[in-house]
Enzyme design. Structure first.
Site, PDB file in Angstrom:
ATOM      1  N   VAL A 125     -41.962 -26.499 -30.609  1.00  0.00           N
ATOM      2  CA  VAL A 125     -42.988 -26.364 -29.439  1.00  0.00           C
ATOM      3  C   VAL A 125     -43.547 -25.014 -29.960  1.00  0.00           C
ATOM      4  O   VAL A 125     -44.763 -24.779 -29.573  1.00  0.00           O
ATOM      5  CB  VAL A 125     -42.178 -26.301 -28.195  1.00  0.00           C
ATOM      6  CG1 VAL A 125     -43.301 -25.987 -27.063  1.00  0.00           C
ATOM      7  CG2 VAL A 125     -41.536 -27.471 -28.121  1.00  0.00           C
ATOM      8  N   GLU A 126     -42.881 -23.875 -30.366  1.00  0.00           N
ATOM      9  CA  GLU A 126     -43.519 -22.497 -30.346  1.00  0.00           C
ATOM     10  C   GLU A 126     -44.455 -22.651 -31.620  1.00  0.00           C
ATOM     11  O   GLU A 126     -45.482 -21.909 -31.531  1.00  0.00           O
ATOM     12  CB  GLU A 126     -42.202 -21.622 -30.884  1.00  0.00           C
ATOM     13  CG  GLU A 126     -41.510 -21.516 -29.422  1.00  0.00           C
ATOM     14  CD  GLU A 126     -42.468 -20.521 -28.389  1.00  0.00           C
ATOM     15  OE1 GLU A 126     -43.284 -19.801 -29.009  1.00  0.00           O
ATOM     16  OE2 GLU A 126     -41.803 -20.414 -27.236  1.00  0.00           O
ATOM     17  N   SER A 127     -43.940 -23.077 -32.755  1.00  0.00           N
ATOM     18  CA  SER A 127     -44.927 -22.732 -34.046  1.00  0.00           C
ATOM     19  C   SER A 127     -44.909 -24.201 -34.815  1.00  0.00           C
ATOM     20  O   SER A 127     -45.592 -23.701 -35.914  1.00  0.00           O
ATOM     21  CB  SER A 127     -43.905 -21.833 -34.900  1.00  0.00           C
ATOM     22  OG  SER A 127     -42.651 -22.426 -35.352  1.00  0.00           O
ATOM     23  N   TYR A 229     -44.705 -26.342 -20.736  1.00  0.00           N
ATOM     24  CA  TYR A 229     -43.755 -25.670 -21.852  1.00  0.00           C
ATOM     25  C   TYR A 229     -42.438 -26.705 -21.960  1.00  0.00           C
ATOM     26  O   TYR A 229     -41.966 -27.075 -22.889  1.00  0.00           O
ATOM     27  CB  TYR A 229     -43.381 -24.228 -21.826  1.00  0.00           C
ATOM     28  CG  TYR A 229     -42.499 -23.639 -22.903  1.00  0.00           C
ATOM     29  CD1 TYR A 229     -43.284 -23.368 -23.983  1.00  0.00           C
ATOM     30  CD2 TYR A 229     -41.338 -23.312 -22.688  1.00  0.00           C
ATOM     31  CE1 TYR A 229     -42.752 -22.804 -25.149  1.00  0.00           C
ATOM     32  CE2 TYR A 229     -40.577 -22.632 -23.913  1.00  0.00           C
ATOM     33  CZ  TYR A 229     -41.282 -22.516 -24.925  1.00  0.00           C
ATOM     34  OH  TYR A 229     -40.427 -22.015 -26.147  1.00  0.00           O
TER      35      TYR A 229
END
Length: 478
Positions: A125-127, A229
């Site tokens: 999800v982040e990167s 998120y």
């Protein structure tokens, strides 16, 4: 007995679900008049084929998943599952391709810190599992640490090195941060929301909700990005665990190459080092993505450089030659770039300055012999707006205080003023000299205007407890 699926012309066939075991695919097929319990195609479905699925099917699969993180399925989560499994399949294939590079690292540290293994999906999800990812707001690495948070967790950052990009160090830092957040909230959904937006925003949402206890109860009070998120995390967790049901396979898989470390105590140009050892520079940089300029600077000592294991013997046997040859290339050029790049802190010392009435970025930059562009970069200022009382980080060259004029053109060096140039000065009957405060004046400006009289001296003469002054104020100078 298993039956071979035959698609008959005129029938509408929909594959609702299947699983793959070895090279056998089986599932449930429904048609207008045809229903087969088991299908053994022993074929590969078309690359772009996306099997149909329902909310109930996803719910049943998640119910059977033994997850260390509580999972709640709802329409919001289901819409993200549809997005990843149907509309953005290439993205899932790309992270599947890189998963075996990083998941072993994630799993090692998650186990060490007694955290749920499913948190490894958070980096997707982040990167998107890209170790060198940089967001538009400056977050970096696999776990997207903001610079200040990265420094808090001991991730070194300068012009040459950014340890937010180091898979090992950044993952350990992420585990520490996640463990801390879970300790604050006692709920994984809220901890993940805090990882995205900061614990302060989550606490604010909890207060505004009337002190509700769960993510979905405080959902509407969270920042917009954070509302998406946690649902994205659950959708990624589902997709990575049940990818085969959606005909999602990577085109190929990448793996972390076997490596050892060699300790470096000097400047080292990576490309030259690679060429001399018969390696590909890209391979070394993939193992060391935190070396963002392709060099190890001389400012570090005993620095661990990862190199492919099969070259370790050659490196040890030829260490002196390698260090000598790769210890010179580009050094002077890079040092000049490091010192002159906007926002660079390389070779500088940090001072903090509190903005006073009348200050503008231009005068502050001139005072500390830096550029306005530097001030903007160091303090994340997009325009020219600063406010009284704001604290600015300013990175000055080491000898700024001892030789303040060394980096300033002679035309800007403060000179001892004459009576004709100090229009705001007056002399009392007893010979004392006074200064009438003008718009934009600061104690620093006044001290320089009167022959470098110290700020502390001016404050002492006028019984000032702070550096705050106002227009029209009469200050005793001497």
């Amino acid at each position: 007995m298993k039956k071979l699926l035959t698609i008959v012309c005129g029938l509408s066939v929909s594959l609702l679900g299947y699983a793959r075991q070895g090279d056998v695919e089986f599932g449930v097929v429904e048609a207008d008049t045809l229903s087969l319990d088991v299908v053994d195609t022993r074929t590969i479905l078309p690359y772009d084929y996306s099997p149909d699925f329902t909310y109930e099917m996803v719910e049943e699969r998640l119910a059977g998943l033994n997850s260390g993180v509580p999972i709640q399925l709802n329409e919001r989560v289901f819409s993200f599952i549809d997005y990843f499994t149907v509309r953005n399949r290439d993205y899932i294939r790309s992270v599947q391709q890189r998963a075996e590079v990083y998941f072993p690292i994630f799993e090692k540290y998650l186990k060490e810190y007694d955290l749920p293994e499913e948190l490894k999906y958070l980096s997707i999800v982040e990167s998107g599992l890209r170790s060198n990812a940089i967001s538009r707001v400056g977050a970096g690495g696999l776990w997207q640490f903001m610079p200040a948070t990265g420094r808090f967790y001991k991730l070194h950052q300068d012009w040459y090195i950014d340890e937010r990009m180091d898979p090992e160090k950044a993952t350990e830092a992420a585990c520490k941060y996640l463990k801390q957040l879970y300790g604050m909230f006692g709920d994984w959904d809220l901890a993940l929301a805090a990882y995205n937006s900061g614990p302060g925003n989550v606490r604010k949402a909890i207060r505004r909700s009337g002190y509700k206890k769960t993510f979905w109860e405080v959902y509407r009070y969270l920042p917009r990005e954070t509302r998406s998120y946690v649902p994205q995390f659950v959708a990624i967790l589902y997709t990575m665990n049940f990818n085969e049901f959606h005909n999602l396979y990577p085109n190929e898989k990448e793996y972390m190459m076997a490596y050892d470390t060699v300790m470096i105590d000097q400047y080292l140009h990576i490309e030259t080092f690679a060429n001399l050892t018969g390696l590909c520079a890209d391979d070394i940089l993939k193992l060391n993505p935190h070396l963002i300029r392709g060099v190890i600077p001389e400012t570090v000592s005993n620095y661990p450089l990862r190199i492919p294991s099969d070259k370790m013997e050659f490196v040890y046997e030829n260490m002196d030659f390698l260090l000598d040859s790769a210890g010179k290339v580009g050094k002077e050029h890079l040092e000049k770039l490091a010192q002159n790049m906007p926002g660079s802190t390389y070779g500088r010392e940090n001072v903090r300055y509190r903005v006073q009435s009348g200050d503008v970025l231009g005068t502050i930059a001139q005072r500390y012999h830096v550029r306005v562009s530097d001030l903007r970069e160091w303090n994340r200022i997009s325009g020219n707006m600063i406010r009284v009382g704001q604290t600015l980080n300013i990175w000055v060259l080491p000898n700024y205080q001892s030789k303040p004029n060394l980096y300033t053109p002679s035309s800007t060096i403060a000179k001892v003023p004459t009576q004709s140039t100090v229009i705001s000065a007056s002399v009392g009957a007893d010979g004392s000299k006074y200064h009438m405060v003008q718009s934009g004046d600061t104690l620093w400006d006044i001290s320089k205007k009167y022959g470098n009289v110290s700020i502390e001296k001016i404050k002492q003469l006028n019984n000032l407890s702070s550096s705050k002054i106002h227009v029209g104020q009469k200050l005793l100078i001497e």
